[in-house]
Motif scaffolding. Structure first.
Motif, PDB file in Angstrom:
ATOM      1  N   ALA B  36       0.822  -1.076  -0.069  1.00 50.24           N
ATOM      2  CA  ALA B  36       0.116  -0.133  -0.038  1.00 50.24           C
ATOM      3  C   ALA B  36       0.727   1.144  -0.149  1.00 50.24           C
ATOM      4  CB  ALA B  36      -0.760   0.221   1.164  1.00 50.24           C
ATOM      5  N   ARG B  37       2.135   1.169   0.748  1.00 48.66           N
ATOM      6  CA  ARG B  37       2.682   2.529   0.864  1.00 48.66           C
ATOM      7  C   ARG B  37       3.414   2.624  -0.571  1.00 48.66           C
ATOM      8  NH1 ARG B  37       3.328   2.243   6.478  1.00 48.66           N
ATOM      9  NH2 ARG B  37       4.128  -0.068   6.681  1.00 48.66           N
ATOM     10  N   LEU B  38       4.082   1.592  -1.006  1.00 51.65           N
ATOM     11  CA  LEU B  38       4.876   1.477  -2.276  1.00 51.65           C
ATOM     12  C   LEU B  38       3.770   2.073  -3.460  1.00 51.65           C
ATOM     13  CD1 LEU B  38       7.726   0.892  -2.750  1.00 51.65           C
ATOM     14  CD2 LEU B  38       6.879  -1.399  -3.637  1.00 51.65           C
ATOM     15  N   ALA B  39       2.612   1.648  -3.382  1.00 49.12           N
ATOM     16  CA  ALA B  39       1.757   2.001  -4.517  1.00 49.12           C
ATOM     17  C   ALA B  39       1.458   3.458  -4.474  1.00 49.12           C
ATOM     18  CB  ALA B  39       0.324   1.239  -4.266  1.00 49.12           C
ATOM     19  N   THR B  40       1.467   4.328  -3.393  1.00 46.25           N
ATOM     20  CA  THR B  40       1.294   5.461  -3.690  1.00 46.25           C
ATOM     21  C   THR B  40       2.325   6.414  -4.027  1.00 46.25           C
ATOM     22  OG1 THR B  40       2.240   6.140  -1.327  1.00 46.25           O
ATOM     23  CG2 THR B  40      -0.031   5.538  -1.576  1.00 46.25           C
ATOM     24  N   VAL B  41       3.552   5.613  -4.361  1.00 43.55           N
ATOM     25  CA  VAL B  41       4.724   6.412  -4.811  1.00 43.55           C
ATOM     26  C   VAL B  41       4.963   5.673  -6.519  1.00 43.55           C
ATOM     27  CG1 VAL B  41       7.147   6.514  -4.766  1.00 43.55           C
ATOM     28  CG2 VAL B  41       5.981   6.578  -2.792  1.00 43.55           C
ATOM     29  N   PHE B 110      -8.745  14.268   7.401  1.00 48.87           N
ATOM     30  CA  PHE B 110      -8.278  13.706   6.182  1.00 48.87           C
ATOM     31  C   PHE B 110      -6.713  14.621   6.074  1.00 48.87           C
ATOM     32  CE2 PHE B 110      -7.052  14.643   1.749  1.00 48.87           C
ATOM     33  CZ  PHE B 110      -7.019  13.436   1.190  1.00 48.87           C
ATOM     34  N   LEU B 111      -6.930  16.020   6.533  1.00 44.88           N
ATOM     35  CA  LEU B 111      -5.577  16.773   6.401  1.00 44.88           C
ATOM     36  C   LEU B 111      -4.527  16.466   7.411  1.00 44.88           C
ATOM     37  CD1 LEU B 111      -7.266  20.440   5.875  1.00 44.88           C
ATOM     38  CD2 LEU B 111      -6.272  18.774   4.223  1.00 44.88           C
ATOM     39  N   GLN B 112      -4.980  15.634   8.573  1.00 42.94           N
ATOM     40  CA  GLN B 112      -4.100  15.332   9.475  1.00 42.94           C
ATOM     41  C   GLN B 112      -3.437  13.751   9.213  1.00 42.94           C
ATOM     42  OE1 GLN B 112      -2.882  17.007  11.948  1.00 42.94           O
ATOM     43  NE2 GLN B 112      -3.916  18.492  11.462  1.00 42.94           N
ATOM     44  N   HIS B 113      -4.250  13.123   8.309  1.00 44.69           N
ATOM     45  CA  HIS B 113      -3.643  11.977   7.913  1.00 44.69           C
ATOM     46  C   HIS B 113      -2.651  12.192   6.736  1.00 44.69           C
ATOM     47  CE1 HIS B 113      -3.988   8.082   5.710  1.00 44.69           C
ATOM     48  NE2 HIS B 113      -4.363   8.531   4.462  1.00 44.69           N
ATOM     49  N   LEU B 114      -2.648  13.379   6.129  1.00 45.59           N
ATOM     50  CA  LEU B 114      -1.537  13.879   5.216  1.00 45.59           C
ATOM     51  C   LEU B 114      -0.356  14.339   6.026  1.00 45.59           C
ATOM     52  CD1 LEU B 114      -3.379  15.948   2.542  1.00 45.59           C
ATOM     53  CD2 LEU B 114      -3.204  13.303   2.472  1.00 45.59           C
ATOM     54  N   VAL B 115      -0.549  15.081   7.074  1.00 44.14           N
ATOM     55  CA  VAL B 115       0.193  15.603   7.994  1.00 44.14           C
ATOM     56  C   VAL B 115       1.175  14.305   8.552  1.00 44.14           C
ATOM     57  CG1 VAL B 115       0.789  16.937  10.163  1.00 44.14           C
ATOM     58  CG2 VAL B 115      -0.758  17.705   8.078  1.00 44.14           C
ATOM     59  N   ILE B 118       1.019   9.062   6.402  1.00 44.81           N
ATOM     60  CA  ILE B 118       0.788   7.880   6.626  1.00 44.81           C
ATOM     61  C   ILE B 118       1.226   6.608   5.436  1.00 44.81           C
ATOM     62  CG2 ILE B 118      -1.210   5.860   7.130  1.00 44.81           C
ATOM     63  CD1 ILE B 118      -0.381   7.717   9.531  1.00 44.81           C
ATOM     64  N   PHE B 119       0.935   7.512   4.308  1.00 51.02           N
ATOM     65  CA  PHE B 119       1.612   6.878   3.139  1.00 51.02           C
ATOM     66  C   PHE B 119       2.615   7.931   2.645  1.00 51.02           C
ATOM     67  CE2 PHE B 119      -2.926   5.103   3.298  1.00 51.02           C
ATOM     68  CZ  PHE B 119      -2.445   3.820   3.264  1.00 51.02           C
ATOM     69  N   PRO B 120       3.738   7.429   1.982  1.00 51.57           N
ATOM     70  CA  PRO B 120       4.797   8.259   1.577  1.00 51.57           C
ATOM     71  C   PRO B 120       4.122   9.210   0.400  1.00 51.57           C
ATOM     72  CG  PRO B 120       5.099   5.929   0.961  1.00 51.57           C
ATOM     73  CD  PRO B 120       4.031   6.017   2.014  1.00 51.57           C
ATOM     74  N   GLY B 121       3.394   8.675  -0.479  1.00 54.38           N
ATOM     75  CA  GLY B 121       2.603   9.322  -1.703  1.00 54.38           C
ATOM     76  C   GLY B 121       1.541  10.028  -1.228  1.00 54.38           C
ATOM     77  N   GLY B 122       1.050  10.352  -0.143  1.00 57.45           N
ATOM     78  CA  GLY B 122      -0.026  11.254   0.319  1.00 57.45           C
ATOM     79  C   GLY B 122      -1.369  10.322   0.405  1.00 57.45           C
ATOM     80  N   CYS B 123      -2.452  10.613  -0.078  1.00 54.33           N
ATOM     81  CA  CYS B 123      -3.715   9.914   0.051  1.00 54.33           C
ATOM     82  C   CYS B 123      -3.468   8.693  -1.109  1.00 54.33           C
ATOM     83  CB  CYS B 123      -4.922  10.810  -0.238  1.00 54.33           C
ATOM     84  SG  CYS B 123      -6.410   9.876  -0.309  1.00 54.33           S
ATOM     85  N   MET B 183     -11.232  19.736  -2.899  1.00 48.72           N
ATOM     86  CA  MET B 183     -10.202  20.843  -2.327  1.00 48.72           C
ATOM     87  C   MET B 183      -9.302  19.857  -1.321  1.00 48.72           C
ATOM     88  SD  MET B 183     -11.826  24.339  -1.595  1.00 48.72           S
ATOM     89  CE  MET B 183     -13.288  23.684  -0.958  1.00 48.72           C
ATOM     90  N   MET B 184      -9.814  18.709  -0.844  1.00 49.33           N
ATOM     91  CA  MET B 184      -8.913  17.673  -0.236  1.00 49.33           C
ATOM     92  C   MET B 184      -7.799  17.039  -0.973  1.00 49.33           C
ATOM     93  SD  MET B 184     -11.401  16.120   2.716  1.00 49.33           S
ATOM     94  CE  MET B 184     -12.807  17.129   2.078  1.00 49.33           C
ATOM     95  N   PHE B 185      -8.361  16.709  -2.354  1.00 46.00           N
ATOM     96  CA  PHE B 185      -7.552  16.201  -3.389  1.00 46.00           C
ATOM     97  C   PHE B 185      -6.348  17.159  -3.591  1.00 46.00           C
ATOM     98  CE2 PHE B 185      -7.774  13.897  -7.701  1.00 46.00           C
ATOM     99  CZ  PHE B 185      -8.095  12.507  -7.420  1.00 46.00           C
ATOM    100  N   ARG B 186      -6.794  18.316  -3.999  1.00 40.98           N
ATOM    101  CA  ARG B 186      -6.078  19.266  -4.527  1.00 40.98           C
ATOM    102  C   ARG B 186      -4.998  19.570  -3.393  1.00 40.98           C
ATOM    103  NH1 ARG B 186      -2.674  22.318  -5.736  1.00 40.98           N
ATOM    104  NH2 ARG B 186      -2.640  24.463  -6.369  1.00 40.98           N
ATOM    105  N   ALA B 187      -5.211  19.664  -1.975  1.00 41.08           N
ATOM    106  CA  ALA B 187      -4.583  19.803  -1.072  1.00 41.08           C
ATOM    107  C   ALA B 187      -3.353  18.531  -1.058  1.00 41.08           C
ATOM    108  CB  ALA B 187      -5.173  20.058   0.258  1.00 41.08           C
ATOM    109  N   ASN B 188      -4.051  17.268  -1.203  1.00 36.44           N
ATOM    110  CA  ASN B 188      -3.095  16.230  -1.249  1.00 36.44           C
ATOM    111  C   ASN B 188      -2.035  16.525  -2.081  1.00 36.44           C
ATOM    112  OD1 ASN B 188      -2.323  13.335  -0.958  1.00 36.44           O
ATOM    113  ND2 ASN B 188      -3.056  13.336  -3.078  1.00 36.44           N
ATOM    114  N   PHE B 189      -2.153  16.755  -3.450  1.00 33.38           N
ATOM    115  CA  PHE B 189      -1.225  16.743  -4.717  1.00 33.38           C
ATOM    116  C   PHE B 189      -0.015  17.853  -4.294  1.00 33.38           C
ATOM    117  CE2 PHE B 189      -4.254  13.884  -6.778  1.00 33.38           C
ATOM    118  CZ  PHE B 189      -3.444  12.865  -6.759  1.00 33.38           C
TER     119      PHE B 189
END
Lengths: 230, 230
Positions: B36-41, B110-115, B118-123, B183-189
């Protein structure tokens, strides 16, 4: 976005000392058009010179003659997509369209770009940016630069609106761009998957709602209600 | 999202006739967390059983014992990411938090999940959904289902707000979700690329502005102005 052509000349065209023949330029363009289309489906990382050669029916060595490396192919593909986007979206809105009308026209030009299915995988930049987000490098830098140029189109239009009194003097233009552009991003992905035109309407209404809020009016879809407390 | 565990039991666990040993379950989980972690990258498509085995220091045959096919690995990886998202985001907001407060709390979770990275490539879902958009199949279906479940969290909260009178009775809940979630999508990237906390604030302000518009108030950042014409 205006610098795209210069960037191409600098970074992607063959060295000036070896002038490409007209048919060489043409086949280069054929390759890059195919690469840009393919990248919206397979990703920029999924473009291999071998696959691409097979896809367009050219020899692998013929393709190598145009691009010395995978990175060179990727960068030239991005520049080609940028030129297509410039022609198919940005130049569709003449400079005489200014302010809030320009914001609406740019939004509509983007949505029509999706409707026309210029790229099979929707907006090249939305798709490729999402794929490259965790991959620092020249390709990501170029994509980020082009995305910033797209956002700048909205910044300019919103500043025109502010100067013309369409928006209050205190309007936070960067915040407005942050609220407007993701809806096009969202519409893009929903459109690719569902092909449901309602997502395009949701983006239109969404942008209209952001602008209505910024001008001090409430949106058209909700019943107006007086705020209880200031 | 609640059905995630059942989906795992049905689709991803070994057949009931061959009960996995405790250490087998544990190594399966180790593999899937890494996947799961690798897939985000690298993208879900970029997961190969060989690369993954090398990444976690397990033999390729050991990994094949857990997953018979690339598709099985992909689906189990998605389910693992969904469990992580459920624990790390959705369950952080207790059911007692309802209505507009729930919308704000989900956004913040959601934003704290990014902060917390949890995944190296964001959501996971934003990244993988963008990559799979042009690839119909079981993996895309599963991702779309989970994205719909995330949107449903907001639909439920907004309906609570409407029922409690926090939103006008005519509020278009689907339109509001369309305006809030991108906007969460946008913040993620933007967060992955820039690591600039201001993008998280822009998302917070943006969501607040959408809700302020819907309740009939204008946003907090713009100077209030009376509409010139109705």
């Amino acid at each position: 976005m205006k610098s795209t052509k210069n960037q191409m000349d600098q970074n992607s065209a063959p060295p000036a000392s070896r002038k490409p023949r007209a048919d060489g330029i043409e086949s280069r363009r054929t390759i890059l058009d195919a690469a840009a289309r393919l990248a919206t489906v397979r990703g920029l990382g999924g473009l291999s010179i071998g696959d691409l050669a097979q896809h367009i029916g050219m020899s692998k060595s013929g393709l190598y003659a145009h691009f010395k490396s995978k990175e060179e192919l990727e960068l030239a593909t991005i520049d080609t997509a940028a030129e297509i986007f410039e022609t198919d979206v940005i130049r569709k809105v003449p400079p005489s369209v200014r302010g809030l009308a320009r914001v609406a026209a740019l939004t509509e030009a983007f949505l029509q770009h999706l409707v026309r299915r210029i790229f099979p995988g929707g907006c090249f930049f939305a798709t490729v940016a999402a794929q490259l987000a965790s991959h620092p490098g020249r390709a990501r830098d170029r994509i980020m630069h082009l995305q910033a140029a797209w956002a700048a189109q909205f910044i300019v239009a919103l500043r025109q609106a502010r100067e013309a009194g369409e928006l209050p003097r205190g309007a936070d233009v960067n915040q407005l761009v942050f609220e407007i552009t993701p809806m096009m991003f969202r519409a893009n992905f929903a459109w690719i998957v569902t092909e449901d035109e309602r997502v395009l309407d949701q983006a239109r209404v969404g942008v209209k709602n952001v602008l209505a809020r910024a001008t001090g009016e409430t949106g058209t879809r909700e019943k107006r209600r007086r705020p209880g407390k200031p």
